[in-house]
Structures are given as structure tokens and as C-alpha cells.
Design a protein around this motif. Structure first.
Motif, PDB file in Angstrom:
ATOM      1  N   ILE A 198       0.851  -1.074  -0.049  1.00 24.45           N
ATOM      2  CA  ILE A 198       0.167  -0.077  -0.016  1.00 24.45           C
ATOM      3  C   ILE A 198       0.860   1.415   0.000  1.00 24.45           C
ATOM      4  N   ASN A 199       1.749   1.125   0.869  1.00 21.48           N
ATOM      5  CA  ASN A 199       3.094   2.270   0.937  1.00 21.48           C
ATOM      6  C   ASN A 199       3.624   2.416  -0.448  1.00 21.48           C
ATOM      7  N   LEU A 200       4.008   1.629  -1.281  1.00 20.83           N
ATOM      8  CA  LEU A 200       4.469   1.605  -2.436  1.00 20.83           C
ATOM      9  C   LEU A 200       3.728   2.089  -3.495  1.00 20.83           C
ATOM     10  N   ALA A 201       2.395   1.549  -3.507  1.00 19.51           N
ATOM     11  CA  ALA A 201       1.316   2.081  -4.250  1.00 19.51           C
ATOM     12  C   ALA A 201       1.129   3.776  -4.113  1.00 19.51           C
ATOM     13  N   MET A 202       0.954   4.118  -2.826  1.00 18.05           N
ATOM     14  CA  MET A 202       0.770   5.491  -2.558  1.00 18.05           C
ATOM     15  C   MET A 202       1.903   6.053  -3.246  1.00 18.05           C
ATOM     16  N   LEU A 203       3.292   5.635  -3.043  1.00 17.29           N
ATOM     17  CA  LEU A 203       4.569   6.541  -3.400  1.00 17.29           C
ATOM     18  C   LEU A 203       4.513   6.564  -5.152  1.00 17.29           C
ATOM     19  N   LEU A 263       1.205   7.438   9.056  1.00 25.24           N
ATOM     20  CA  LEU A 263       0.095   7.304   8.545  1.00 25.24           C
ATOM     21  C   LEU A 263      -0.837   8.428   8.047  1.00 25.24           C
ATOM     22  N   PHE A 264      -0.833   9.159   9.133  1.00 21.00           N
ATOM     23  CA  PHE A 264      -1.591  10.351   8.948  1.00 21.00           C
ATOM     24  C   PHE A 264      -1.222  11.326   8.028  1.00 21.00           C
ATOM     25  N   LEU A 265      -0.008  11.458   7.909  1.00 20.65           N
ATOM     26  CA  LEU A 265       0.720  12.310   6.630  1.00 20.65           C
ATOM     27  C   LEU A 265       0.479  11.756   5.633  1.00 20.65           C
ATOM     28  N   GLN A 266       0.591  10.521   5.384  1.00 22.64           N
ATOM     29  CA  GLN A 266       0.498   9.701   4.269  1.00 22.64           C
ATOM     30  C   GLN A 266      -0.866   9.850   3.506  1.00 22.64           C
TER      31      GLN A 266
END
Length: 113
Positions: A13-18, A64-67
Motif C-alpha cells: 500500500i505504501n509503495l502504491a501511494m508512493l 500514516l496520517f501524513l501519508q
């Protein structure tokens, strides 16, 4: 095992957001400055800074909040700002710009012939 799968899911999920933020930053950087003003949107510098901060947060600050805040900004850019800027700058449509003046949205208009 379940904890490992959850960690892998969060990493994906972090990779997809990036990736989404980097793509949005690329689109924001390649658009013309005057197209933002003509589309009545925030300036190009505003979006470059906002999306650049989003990329930096996704890379270096795993909060997570900032992301999620950055994800919202990225989605707003991709769904609202980018289509308006593309339409104003003439980039909208199917990428075909060699038609005649009698072409309609589904092909040439021949006057009922």
C-alpha cells in the motif's frame, strides 16, 4: 504468518501511494504554468510543492496520517486538476489532433450522405 502478510500488505500500500504521488508530480511538472491559471486552479508551484512534500513523506516519514493527507492531495490533483489543465492546454481527447473541422466526437460528420 498473519503478521507477516499484514506487513507485506502495508508495504505494498505504501509503495502504491508512493508511485501514485510520483506520477502525479511528473504530470504536475510537465503541464504548462498558464494552463493552471486558465483552468482556474491553484498555481503550478503550489501543486509541485504539495506533491513533492507528499513524495518526501512517503519516502522518509512513515506516519500514516501524513501519508493519507498526501494521498488525498494526490487524488484531488489526478481527478480534478489534471483533467482541467489538460482540457485547457489542448491535451484532452484521444490524442488524435489531425482531424478536420467537421469531425464530431465519434468521427467525421458527412451531412447525412
Amino acid at each position: 504468518m498473519l503478521l507477516s502478510a499484514f506487513g507485506t500488505l502495508l508495504w505494498l500500500i505504501n509503495l502504491a501511494m508512493l508511485v501514485l504521488a510520483v506520477v502525479a508530480l511528473f504530470f504536475a511538472a510537465t503541464a504548462r504554468e498558464d494552463a493552471y491559471r486558465a483552468a482556474d486552479k491553484q498555481t503550478k508551484v503550489f501543486w509541485l510543492v504539495l506533491l513533492g512534500v507528499t513524495v518526501a513523506v512517503n519516502l522518509f516519514v512513515p506516519m500514516l496520517f501524513l501519508q493519507i493527507a498526501g494521498l488525498v492531495a494526490t487524488i484531488v490533483f489526478m481527478v480534478d486538476v489534471r483533467p482541467a489543465v489538460r482540457q485547457v492546454s489542448g491535451g484532452g481527447g484521444g490524442g488524435r489532433r489531425d482531424g478536420s473541422s467537421s469531425d464530431g466526437p465519434y468521427g467525421p460528420y458527412n451531412g447525412g450522405r
